[in-house]
Design an enzyme around this catalytic site. Structure first.
Site, PDB file in Angstrom:
ATOM      1  N   ASP A  45       0.830  -1.206   0.000  1.00  0.00           N
ATOM      2  CA  ASP A  45       0.000   0.000   0.000  1.00  0.00           C
ATOM      3  C   ASP A  45       0.864   1.255   0.000  1.00  0.00           C
ATOM      4  O   ASP A  45       0.563   2.221   0.696  1.00  0.00           O
ATOM      5  CB  ASP A  45      -0.926  -0.023   1.228  1.00  0.00           C
TER       6      ASP A  45
ATOM      7  N   ARG B  63      -0.112   9.067   0.647  1.00  0.00           N
ATOM      8  CA  ARG B  63      -0.898   9.191   1.887  1.00  0.00           C
ATOM      9  C   ARG B  63      -0.336   8.294   2.994  1.00  0.00           C
ATOM     10  O   ARG B  63      -0.669   8.487   4.163  1.00  0.00           O
ATOM     11  CB  ARG B  63      -2.375   8.840   1.631  1.00  0.00           C
ATOM     12  N   ASN B  64       0.509   7.325   2.635  1.00  0.00           N
ATOM     13  CA  ASN B  64       1.099   6.425   3.628  1.00  0.00           C
ATOM     14  C   ASN B  64       2.576   6.725   3.884  1.00  0.00           C
ATOM     15  O   ASN B  64       3.311   5.879   4.377  1.00  0.00           O
ATOM     16  CB  ASN B  64       0.907   4.975   3.203  1.00  0.00           C
TER      17      ASN B  64
ATOM     18  N   ASP C 275       2.189   2.843   7.733  1.00  0.00           N
ATOM     19  CA  ASP C 275       1.009   2.037   7.384  1.00  0.00           C
ATOM     20  C   ASP C 275       1.356   0.696   6.748  1.00  0.00           C
ATOM     21  O   ASP C 275       1.176   0.492   5.546  1.00  0.00           O
ATOM     22  CB  ASP C 275       0.044   2.813   6.492  1.00  0.00           C
TER      23      ASP C 275
END
Ligand code: ACK
Length: 308
Positions: A167, A171-172, A185
């Site tokens: 992922d 955003r991570n 994350d």
């Protein structure tokens, strides 16, 4: 020591037991919350024997959240425990797992996630993909190149441990007060915070980051370090567009159809040919033809030093 996490370096062997006394944590405010969990800013007393409290982020499930949410958090913790500290990976400080609610304590990254940070650094409020500009008072093109290089370094560390992130996306990635990027994350069973964006499209086993996924993951559910490399290419594209949504204007089914036919995103406006070439190598159809993260660190170093 104080607030600088690098003063709290812990030997990999010690990291296996970092159970932290809950009464030494004072929770301050919620940094973000979503369907399954929340992240809270807190002060932790006595980390690594220090006198001064350390600012940390505490990840926890919300009251009344499902058993699945708690299990996901424990899975993520298990993954983080496997990772020896690295400057470009968010550091695990400790955890409270003996009683509920479970807390996972990580280093505090004052500038938040990279996606939000990049969007805040755009010079025009309503920038579109075509005319996006960086506000040079906040961020320079050199910073952008450095972010990409740091993400590659963090991922090279993760990949060296045979961990597949699954992922990787802006955003991570978190960013600390010194503009150091940190991979965060772990595990796709992660909490989904941003419910009103369309980055995780609904699928049977949960929401999937379709726009960041390699063809073999999308079409055959295959994940590997090389599918992380594909996602790294998408993350590079995000950094250079100040966090536009990948495949602008294409719906997920249209995007998948195009990918099947060999379509790739075009060169972002503020990206030179050499950097675009690196991005395109990450998007080779055959996973074996994509570079490793170690290759990427070297390729990016060449580009950055040449630009100086
Ligand atoms: O952009 P943000 O402020 O950065 O909004 C999100 C929010 O919590 C939900 O994920 C922030 N966040 C997550 N982990 C951390 C951390 N370790 N330090 C600081 N902020 C964090 C993230």
């Amino acid at each position: 020591p104080g607030d600088d996490p690098s003063n709290y370096y812990q030997e990999p062997d010690l990291i296996r037991d970092l159970e932290f006394p809950r009464d030494k944590l004072s929770l301050e405010r919620v940094l973000g919350r979503g369907n399954f969990g929340q992240v809270i800013k807190a002060k932790a007393q006595g980390v690594g024997g220090a006198d001064k409290p350390m600012t940390v982020a505490v990840k926890t499930t919300k009251d009344g959240s499902s058993a699945d949410a708690k299990e996901d958090l424990l899975k993520e913790l298990k993954m983080m425990k496997l990772i020896p500290p690295h400057p470009n990976v968010v550091m695990l400080i400790g955890y409270c797992t003996k009683t509920e609610p479970v807390y996972v304590i990580v280093e505090y990254c004052a500038l938040g996630n990279l996606q939000n940070f990049l969007r805040k650094c755009r010079s025009k409020r309503d920038s579109t993909y075509a005319n996006i500009q960086v506000d040079e008072r906040l961020l320079t093109p050199r910073d952008l190149a450095s972010f990409i290089w740091q993400i590659a370094r963090g991922m090279a560390h993760v990949a060296s441990l045979k961990i597949v992130h699954r992922d990787l996306a802006s955003r991570n990635v978190l960013i600390d007060k010194n503009k150091v990027c940190k991979i965060s994350d772990f595990g796709l069973s992660r909490d989904v915070y941003d419910t009103d964006n369309e980055e995780y499209e609904q699928k049977t086993q949960g929401r999937l980051p379709l726009r960041w996924m390699a063809p073999e993951s999308l079409f055959d559910h295959v994940y590997s370090v090389k599918s992380d490399v594909w996602s790294f290419g998408i993350t590079m594209w995000e950094v250079l567009t100040l966090a536009c949504t990948p495949y602008p204007g294409l719906s997920p089914p249209a995007m998948m159809e195009r990918l099947r036919n060999g379509f790739r995103m075009s060169k972002p406006v503020h990206c030179n040919d050499e950097v675009y070439d690196i991005m395109r190598k990450c998007w080779e159809d055959d996973p074996e033809d994509r570079p490793t993260f170690i290759d990427l660190v070297r390729l990016l170093e060449d580009v950055i030093t040449k630009a100086e």
